[in-house]
Design a protein around this motif. Structure first.
Motif, PDB file in Angstrom:
ATOM      1  N   ALA A 170       4.165  -3.534 -14.794  1.00 45.49           N
ATOM      2  CA  ALA A 170       2.748  -3.454 -15.148  1.00 45.49           C
ATOM      3  C   ALA A 170       1.953  -4.480 -14.349  1.00 45.49           C
ATOM      4  CB  ALA A 170       2.562  -3.685 -16.640  1.00 45.49           C
ATOM      5  N   PRO A 171       0.712  -4.166 -13.986  1.00 51.98           N
ATOM      6  CA  PRO A 171      -0.073  -5.091 -13.157  1.00 51.98           C
ATOM      7  C   PRO A 171      -0.406  -6.412 -13.832  1.00 51.98           C
ATOM      8  CG  PRO A 171      -1.414  -3.241 -13.890  1.00 51.98           C
ATOM      9  CD  PRO A 171       0.001  -2.911 -14.234  1.00 51.98           C
ATOM     10  N   ASP A 172      -0.320  -6.458 -15.175  1.00 48.06           N
ATOM     11  CA  ASP A 172      -0.582  -7.721 -15.873  1.00 48.06           C
ATOM     12  C   ASP A 172       0.700  -8.401 -16.330  1.00 48.06           C
ATOM     13  OD1 ASP A 172       0.078  -5.858 -17.797  1.00 48.06           O
ATOM     14  OD2 ASP A 172      -1.443  -6.497 -19.240  1.00 48.06           O
ATOM     15  N   ASN A 173       1.848  -7.907 -15.878  1.00 46.22           N
ATOM     16  CA  ASN A 173       3.135  -8.525 -16.207  1.00 46.22           C
ATOM     17  C   ASN A 173       3.494  -9.479 -15.078  1.00 46.22           C
ATOM     18  OD1 ASN A 173       5.592  -9.221 -17.268  1.00 46.22           O
ATOM     19  ND2 ASN A 173       6.443  -7.156 -17.252  1.00 46.22           N
ATOM     20  N   GLY A 174       3.213 -10.772 -15.286  1.00 45.06           N
ATOM     21  CA  GLY A 174       3.270 -11.705 -14.174  1.00 45.06           C
ATOM     22  C   GLY A 174       2.098 -11.420 -13.252  1.00 45.06           C
ATOM     23  N   LEU A 175       2.305 -11.605 -11.954  1.00 50.48           N
ATOM     24  CA  LEU A 175       1.264 -11.307 -10.968  1.00 50.48           C
ATOM     25  C   LEU A 175       1.574  -9.963 -10.327  1.00 50.48           C
ATOM     26  CD1 LEU A 175       0.769 -14.846  -9.367  1.00 50.48           C
ATOM     27  CD2 LEU A 175      -0.463 -13.798 -11.288  1.00 50.48           C
ATOM     28  N   GLY A 176       1.549  -8.923 -11.160  1.00 48.61           N
ATOM     29  CA  GLY A 176       1.897  -7.582 -10.705  1.00 48.61           C
ATOM     30  C   GLY A 176       0.721  -6.776 -10.203  1.00 48.61           C
ATOM     31  N   GLY A 177      -0.392  -7.441  -9.909  1.00 48.71           N
ATOM     32  CA  GLY A 177      -1.597  -6.735  -9.520  1.00 48.71           C
ATOM     33  C   GLY A 177      -1.490  -5.930  -8.242  1.00 48.71           C
ATOM     34  N   TRP A 178      -0.502  -6.212  -7.395  1.00 46.58           N
ATOM     35  CA  TRP A 178      -0.327  -5.435  -6.161  1.00 46.58           C
ATOM     36  C   TRP A 178       0.163  -4.030  -6.457  1.00 46.58           C
ATOM     37  CZ3 TRP A 178      -2.833  -7.555  -2.414  1.00 46.58           C
ATOM     38  CH2 TRP A 178      -2.920  -8.952  -2.314  1.00 46.58           C
ATOM     39  N   ASN A 179       0.525  -3.743  -7.697  1.00 51.24           N
ATOM     40  CA  ASN A 179       0.921  -2.380  -8.060  1.00 51.24           C
ATOM     41  C   ASN A 179      -0.283  -1.488  -8.364  1.00 51.24           C
ATOM     42  OD1 ASN A 179       3.791  -2.689  -7.840  1.00 51.24           O
ATOM     43  ND2 ASN A 179       3.707  -3.951  -9.681  1.00 51.24           N
ATOM     44  N   LEU A 180      -1.493  -2.023  -8.247  1.00 54.59           N
ATOM     45  CA  LEU A 180      -2.720  -1.238  -8.309  1.00 54.59           C
ATOM     46  C   LEU A 180      -3.268  -1.089  -6.890  1.00 54.59           C
ATOM     47  CD1 LEU A 180      -4.569  -2.862 -11.359  1.00 54.59           C
ATOM     48  CD2 LEU A 180      -3.268  -0.722 -11.330  1.00 54.59           C
ATOM     49  N   ASP A 181      -3.745   0.124  -6.548  1.00 59.64           N
ATOM     50  CA  ASP A 181      -4.394   0.255  -5.242  1.00 59.64           C
ATOM     51  C   ASP A 181      -5.780  -0.378  -5.311  1.00 59.64           C
ATOM     52  OD1 ASP A 181      -6.182   2.144  -6.358  1.00 59.64           O
ATOM     53  OD2 ASP A 181      -4.947   3.843  -5.731  1.00 59.64           O
ATOM     54  N   TRP A 182      -6.443  -0.465  -4.155  1.00 60.16           N
ATOM     55  CA  TRP A 182      -7.700  -1.210  -4.081  1.00 60.16           C
ATOM     56  C   TRP A 182      -8.799  -0.596  -4.957  1.00 60.16           C
ATOM     57  CZ3 TRP A 182      -9.048  -5.815  -3.677  1.00 60.16           C
ATOM     58  CH2 TRP A 182     -10.285  -6.248  -3.192  1.00 60.16           C
ATOM     59  N   PRO A 183      -8.988   0.722  -4.974  1.00 58.34           N
ATOM     60  CA  PRO A 183     -10.001   1.282  -5.884  1.00 58.34           C
ATOM     61  C   PRO A 183      -9.694   0.982  -7.351  1.00 58.34           C
ATOM     62  CG  PRO A 183      -9.479   2.873  -4.172  1.00 58.34           C
ATOM     63  CD  PRO A 183      -8.481   1.771  -4.052  1.00 58.34           C
ATOM     64  N   GLN A 184      -8.426   1.050  -7.745  1.00 57.73           N
ATOM     65  CA  GLN A 184      -8.060   0.726  -9.128  1.00 57.73           C
ATOM     66  C   GLN A 184      -8.342  -0.740  -9.428  1.00 57.73           C
ATOM     67  OE1 GLN A 184      -3.937   2.039  -8.777  1.00 57.73           O
ATOM     68  NE2 GLN A 184      -4.309   3.646 -10.291  1.00 57.73           N
ATOM     69  N   TRP A 185      -8.047  -1.588  -8.459  1.00 55.23           N
ATOM     70  CA  TRP A 185      -8.300  -3.021  -8.671  1.00 55.23           C
ATOM     71  C   TRP A 185      -9.785  -3.298  -8.831  1.00 55.23           C
ATOM     72  CZ3 TRP A 185      -5.208  -6.991  -9.823  1.00 55.23           C
ATOM     73  CH2 TRP A 185      -5.769  -8.274  -9.756  1.00 55.23           C
ATOM     74  N   ARG A 186     -10.592  -2.741  -7.954  1.00 56.70           N
ATOM     75  CA  ARG A 186     -12.026  -2.974  -8.006  1.00 56.70           C
ATOM     76  C   ARG A 186     -12.633  -2.449  -9.312  1.00 56.70           C
ATOM     77  NH1 ARG A 186     -14.571  -3.993  -2.694  1.00 56.70           N
ATOM     78  NH2 ARG A 186     -16.507  -3.674  -3.864  1.00 56.70           N
ATOM     79  N   ALA A 187     -12.052  -1.395  -9.844  1.00 56.28           N
ATOM     80  CA  ALA A 187     -12.575  -0.815 -11.077  1.00 56.28           C
ATOM     81  C   ALA A 187     -12.439  -1.759 -12.265  1.00 56.28           C
ATOM     82  CB  ALA A 187     -11.870   0.508 -11.385  1.00 56.28           C
ATOM     83  N   GLY A 188     -11.580  -2.746 -12.141  1.00 60.39           N
ATOM     84  CA  GLY A 188     -11.381  -3.710 -13.231  1.00 60.39           C
ATOM     85  C   GLY A 188     -12.321  -4.905 -13.183  1.00 60.39           C
ATOM     86  N   SER A 189     -13.233  -4.934 -12.207  1.00 67.32           N
ATOM     87  CA  SER A 189     -14.197  -6.023 -12.105  1.00 67.32           C
ATOM     88  C   SER A 189     -15.390  -5.739 -13.024  1.00 67.32           C
ATOM     89  CB  SER A 189     -14.679  -6.162 -10.656  1.00 67.32           C
ATOM     90  OG  SER A 189     -15.786  -7.027 -10.569  1.00 67.32           O
ATOM     91  N   ALA A 190     -15.917  -6.788 -13.628  1.00 67.64           N
ATOM     92  CA  ALA A 190     -17.130  -6.646 -14.448  1.00 67.64           C
ATOM     93  C   ALA A 190     -18.383  -6.619 -13.593  1.00 67.64           C
ATOM     94  CB  ALA A 190     -17.196  -7.785 -15.454  1.00 67.64           C
ATOM     95  N   LEU A 191     -18.236  -6.826 -12.274  1.00 66.89           N
ATOM     96  CA  LEU A 191     -19.393  -6.901 -11.391  1.00 66.89           C
ATOM     97  C   LEU A 191     -19.552  -5.663 -10.506  1.00 66.89           C
ATOM     98  CD1 LEU A 191     -19.046 -10.615 -10.199  1.00 66.89           C
ATOM     99  CD2 LEU A 191     -20.342  -9.697 -12.143  1.00 66.89           C
TER     100      LEU A 191
END
Length: 405
Positions: free
Chosen positions: A383-404
């Motif tokens: 999971a992307p929040d299990n440790g620093l697993g954020g690289w398992n999200l692609d860039w559009p998915q990552w950006r979608a999690g920003s509040a800005l």
């Protein structure tokens, strides 16, 4: 030069026997460690006692902080303020009889701080036992702070993700995200991603370029994170991105290819998760390194199946308990031929840890922030929040999690 460790394919009957005996896992299906083999001398009992308890929050500045054993002796104890502008070690001393460590001169703790405790003890037979715990101290009412990784002035691998854990739930996520600025030289776009109300991670679209200098500016003071709750931090910290090292674990082939700056450095035989306790697939980031640590199945959702007090060369990959670590209890023929763990990735090692073993060799060449990717395991991605697993999200998915965004 590419280094290849020789390995021997062992009979499936032996591999099957070991598979039922060694392993690692976490409470949510995350992975923890391997267990001892029958007939092996087990490490001493749960002798190291640490106060405050692991994970304690709102610890008063006067503590108390204490590490003790009932028998044997403490070999070393380190208490350090972590995840702040600088690491500050708490001065302390081990008693003459070796049974107790306490801070020197009262050892008052800082408010709004996170501390780690690492202790190693020896029993009467010279067997080591290790424990690692963390706790946080009181944050004044109506205030919040962010504990952050990586450490200030550290040198990290190219997969490092800047991660903030907040002391209180954040309701006004846009205001808090706007008050944290992550910049780099050479410049690259860095975007935040929220995991719930208490965690905010930042990363670029791809791994950092080696040699990048990253600056993190916190302007949280007086920012209203939730109704009536304001930040107290205003500081600037930074870190350096070192060389690139990405290691590819093929769970089906039982190998790990270690690539340094894109070139194959070594092919290392490994053992991964057994069929019923498989290893996560996906990209994971090294977040902690321990020359020796304790691994107890009860802390990651198991019963008493295993409890090893002296696991050598342990590198944490997930919060739920996945490690890449040395294994001295399985036959050497296991590595490169069978998957026998409860989910960790094991490398051959000697009891006490050897720098000449595959595990020691890899440990000595690993930085916090290095990437370990697992493929061909019969499991889901970490999971992307299990440790620093954020690289398992692609860039559009990552950006979608920003509040800005």
């Amino acid at each position: 030069m590419n280094r290849v460790w020789k390995r021997t394919r062992h009979a499936l009957a032996v591999a099957g026997l070991i598979a039922g005996l060694a392993g690692c896992t976490g409470a949510d299906g995350g992975r923890g460690i391997d267990i001892s083999l029958p007939g092996k001398a087990r490490a001493p009992g749960d002798v190291i006692r640490i106060s405050p308890e692991d994970g304690s929050r709102a610890v008063p500045p006067e503590g108390p902080v204490e590490v003790r054993v009932d028998s044997g002796r403490l070999e070393r104890v380190t208490v350090v303020q972590v995840e702040d502008a600088q690491r500050i070690q708490v001065a302390g001393e081990i008693s003459a009889d070796g049974l107790r460590w306490r801070p020197r001169d009262g050892g008052r703790l800082a408010l709004s701080a996170k501390y780690s405790v690492d202790a190693v003890a020896l029993d009467a037979h010279g067997r080591r036992s290790a424990r690692h715990t963390t706790f946080t101290t009181v944050v004044p009412e109506s205030r919040f702070i962010g504990y952050f990784k990586p450490e200030n002035r550290s040198t990290v691998g190219t997969g490092m993700i800047v991660s903030f854990g907040f002391s209180r739930p954040v309701e006004n996520r846009a205001a808090v995200e706007r008050a944290i600025r992550v910049t780099s030289v050479p410049p690259v776009e860095v975007v935040g991603h929220w995991f719930g109300k208490e965690r905010l991670d930042f990363r670029p679209a791809a791994y950092w370029r080696p040699g990048t200098e990253v600056t993190v500016e916190l302007a949280l003071r007086d920012v209203e994170g939730a109704p009536g709750v304001y930040g107290i931090q205003r500081k600037k910290v930074g870190f350096t991105v070192g060389r690139s090292q990405v290691s590819l674990v093929d769970a089906a082939a039982h190998t790990m290819e270690v690539r340094r700056d894109g070139e194959l450095l070594a092919t290392v035989p490994v053992t991964a998760g057994a069929p019923k306790t498989t290893t996560y697939n996906g990209k994971m980031v090294v977040t902690e390194l321990y020359d020796v640590t304790r691994m107890d199945g009860r802390t990651v959702g198991f019963g008493g199946e295993y409890d090893i007090k002296d696991v050598p060369h342990a590198m944490r990959l997930t919060d739920s308990g996945t490690f890449l670590h040395g294994n001295y209890w399985a036959p050497a023929s296991t590595f490169g031929s069978a998957n026998v763990s409860h989910g960790c990735v094991g490398l051959r090692d000697d009891k006490g840890g050897s720098s000449e073993s595959p595990a020691g060799w890899f440990f000595d060449r690993t930085l916090v922030g290095d990437v370990v990717e697992v493929v061909n395991s019969q499991d889901r991605k970490a999971a992307p929040d299990n440790g620093l697993g954020g690289w398992n999200l692609d860039w559009p998915q990552w950006r979608a999690g920003s509040a800005l965004e």
